[in-house]
Design a protein around this motif. Structure first.
Motif: not given
Length: 320
Positions: A20-28
């Motif tokens: 989830r952190w990885l997905d959020q970092a890529l989206q942000a």
């Protein structure tokens, strides 16, 4: 619920949190393809012989949201810019670090992986090019290259740094055809004359506000990842490689704007020290599974892809 089942649930929750952190970092903050390819070359490919097949690169960056088309466009531009050289074998293409780009990658890697806070002997490196002594093209090229190295223009025709590296300076001047054309000297404060301390030049020559903000933003973005990794299991190899790549990509972007001044001349507390410690901690937690993924990808296209060189494990003060 028995102990083993409870442990499995905790493990699964940590993996989900890391993903989830990885997905959020890529989206942000989705990375720009060309810049990300540069990061991956410096961090992952240079230690493994500085060469890889295009198919391997496409596979490595795909989980980071970079498409096949963007990879091809990025490597084409990096070849044009003199960073990479391309080779073909049948229908396959490979890309290697250009020989002339090697010293620049080496300097960048030293900035990223070596601890900050240079010891300072009180001496400054000065470059002087009085008006008319060199042409405008050389003057612009020298200023551009040395400002990237952290030098400041303190006056017209005067560039300075309190911790200039002689080897890097010689390589830069040779590359821009400036060797023997610019005055270069080392200077120190002259005691007993009532002058202002030379250390005060830092406040007047370098605007560090953007660097401070960049380090603080890096710390805010990556501190949650360190907590997740320290509390949970080792991430899956592909996820570990993605985390390592995003970590160095983000840290490198701040480093490019850091003049790398001696710690004694910087405002305290200096956030660059905390940012380095954070990057060091995360890198040590993910490098091993990330290497497993990297080697698996590289050897699908090249069975003889080498293991990382000895310098790799010396990063961040030693990985093991």
């Amino acid at each position: 619920m028995n102990h083993i089942e409870a442990q499995q649930i905790i493990k699964t929750e940590h993996i989900l949190s890391s993903n989830r952190w990885l997905d959020q970092a890529l989206q942000a903050d989705p990375p720009r393809a060309k810049s990300l390819v540069m990061t991956i070359f410096g961090d992952a490919i240079v230690p493994h012989g500085a060469r890889l097949w295009l198919g391997s690169l496409i596979e490595l960056v795909e989980p980071l949201g970079v498409t096949d088309r963007l990879v091809r466009t990025s490597v084409f531009r990096l070849v044009q810019d003199g960073w990479l050289v391309a080779s073909r074998e049948g229908r396959r293409s490979s890309y290697a670090l250009a020989p002339e780009a090697g010293p620049r990658f080496a300097r960048a890697n030293h900035r990223i992986y070596a601890p900050p806070g240079l010891d300072w002997d009180g001496r400054w490196t000065l470059l002087l090019a009085p008006n008319g002594s060199i042409d405008a093209g050389l003057r612009a090229a020298v200023r551009k290259e040395l400002e990237w190295e952290g030098y400041a223009m303190l006056a017209p025709g005067l560039l300075a740094h309190p911790a200039g590296d002689a080897g890097s300076l010689a390589e830069i001047l040779a590359r821009v055809d400036g060797a023997g054309k610019i005055f270069v000297c080392s200077a120190a404060e002259l005691p007993g004359v009532g002058a202002r301390p030379l250390g005060e030049l830092v406040r007047e020559g370098w605007n560090l506000d953007g660097v401070v903000q960049g380090y603080r933003r890096f710390i805010d973005d990556f501190t949650p990842l360190r907590a997740l990794l320290q509390e949970g299991e080792t991430p899956a190899p592909q996820a570990a490689f993605a985390m390592r790549s995003l970590l160095i990509h983000a840290y490198r972007r701040v480093q490019l704007h850091d003049p790398m001044l001696p710690l004694a001349l910087l405002p305290q507390p200096w956030p660059g020290s905390d940012a380095y410690a954070l990057a060091q901690a995360i890198y040590r937690l993910v490098w091993a599974p990330a290497e497993r993924h990297l080697m698996e990808v590289l050897r699908r296209e090249d069975a003889d892809a080498p293991q990382a060189d000895a310098a790799f494990e010396a990063r961040f003060g030693g990985l093991r």
